[in-house]
Design a protein around this motif. Structure first.
Motif, PDB file in Angstrom:
ATOM      1  N   GLU A 117       0.829  -1.198   0.000  1.00 12.82           N
ATOM      2  CA  GLU A 117       0.000   0.000   0.000  1.00 12.82           C
ATOM      3  C   GLU A 117       0.870   1.257   0.000  1.00 12.82           C
ATOM      4  O   GLU A 117       0.554   2.252  -0.661  1.00 12.82           O
ATOM      5  CB  GLU A 117      -0.925   0.000   1.218  1.00 12.82           C
ATOM      6  N   ARG A 121       0.520   4.145  -2.937  1.00 12.82           N
ATOM      7  CA  ARG A 121       0.151   5.516  -2.590  1.00 12.82           C
ATOM      8  C   ARG A 121       1.265   6.499  -2.897  1.00 12.82           C
ATOM      9  O   ARG A 121       1.025   7.633  -3.336  1.00 12.82           O
ATOM     10  CB  ARG A 121      -0.265   5.573  -1.116  1.00 12.82           C
ATOM     11  N   SER A 124       1.302   7.112  -6.631  1.00 14.88           N
ATOM     12  CA  SER A 124       0.176   7.963  -7.006  1.00 14.88           C
ATOM     13  C   SER A 124       0.459   9.424  -6.653  1.00 14.88           C
ATOM     14  O   SER A 124       0.184  10.332  -7.453  1.00 14.88           O
ATOM     15  CB  SER A 124      -1.094   7.497  -6.285  1.00 14.88           C
TER      16      SER A 124
END
Length: 230
Positions: A117, A121, A124
């Motif tokens: 994760e 993230r 992004s």
């Protein structure tokens, strides 16, 4: 989002007793983009440090995202900083020996986010600031403007309640400063709450609201009528 009332901050060193903030009160609503200005010694940096839970006040109350943070201990303040606040500093504060991607992952590492994760993230966030092609570079391999974009990606990666930027363009040239302010305006348009300290009038006009400090007090607080949209 931010509500402070009667904030007092004193510094006592030997025979010197200096009051940096004198009964300061204000509110900053969710989604606002606020610039804080004032000459050296006006109290603006002290105020930003208190808002960022980096320093303690000597009186008054402070609510951040509906939570009273006025009397929290050091560990509690550290949790608030990691969860609720994204920091962008003039000096970037990147770790030089790790990659751009790893720098952006750091706040999530402290928050206990899983490795998979964290990477998703961070990638992004870097894409949002236009640095998808620089994820494997180290800070010394990119420009000052790119370093600040990394810092912004790191600041927003935990979805904080507020992004606090302390002189974010102070070490940048004009073109890089414009690019950084474009990113802040875009983030704000997407709903981010931003509080920024700056000494530059043209940078402050990129915000929606300007608050001016003098001698530890707020002397002006107004909506920017001729706002610069980049």
């Amino acid at each position: 989002m931010i509500e402070v009332k009667d904030i007092l901050k004193r510094y006592i060193t030997g025979d010197i007793d200096f009051t940096a903030l004198k009964s300061v009160s204000l509110e900053i609503k969710k989604g606002e983009f606020t610039a804080i200005m004032g000459p050296s010694g006006s109290g603006k940096s002290t105020f930003m440090n208190i808002l960022g839970c980096l320093d303690r006040m000597d009186g008054g109350t402070y609510f951040l995202n509906d939570q009273d943070v006025s009397n929290l201990n050091d560990n509690q303040l550290a949790l608030i900083r990691n969860k609720e606040i994204g920091f962008v500093f003039q000096s970037f504060n990147l770790l030089p020996r790790i990659s751009v991607l790893q720098n952006v992952e750091l706040p999530m590492l402290y928050a206990g986010v899983s490795p998979k994760e964290r990477k998703l993230r961070a990638l992004s966030a870097l894409e949002k600031v236009g640095l998808s092609e620089r994820v494997k570079h180290r800070p010394n391999e990119i420009s000052g403007g790119q370093k600040q974009r990394v810092a912004i990606a790191r600041a927003m990666v935990n979805n904080p309640a507020v992004i606090m930027a302390d002189e974010p363009t102070g070490n940048l040239d004009t073109n890089s400063s414009i690019e950084i302010m474009k990113i802040f305006q875009k983030l704000n348009a997407q709903g981010a709450t931003i509080v920024m300290v700056t000494h530059e009038d043209d940078i402050a006009k990129c915000a929606k609201r300007i608050i001016r400090f003098l001698d530890g007090k707020i002397v002006d607080d107004y909506v920017v009528s001729e706002r610069t949209i980049l």
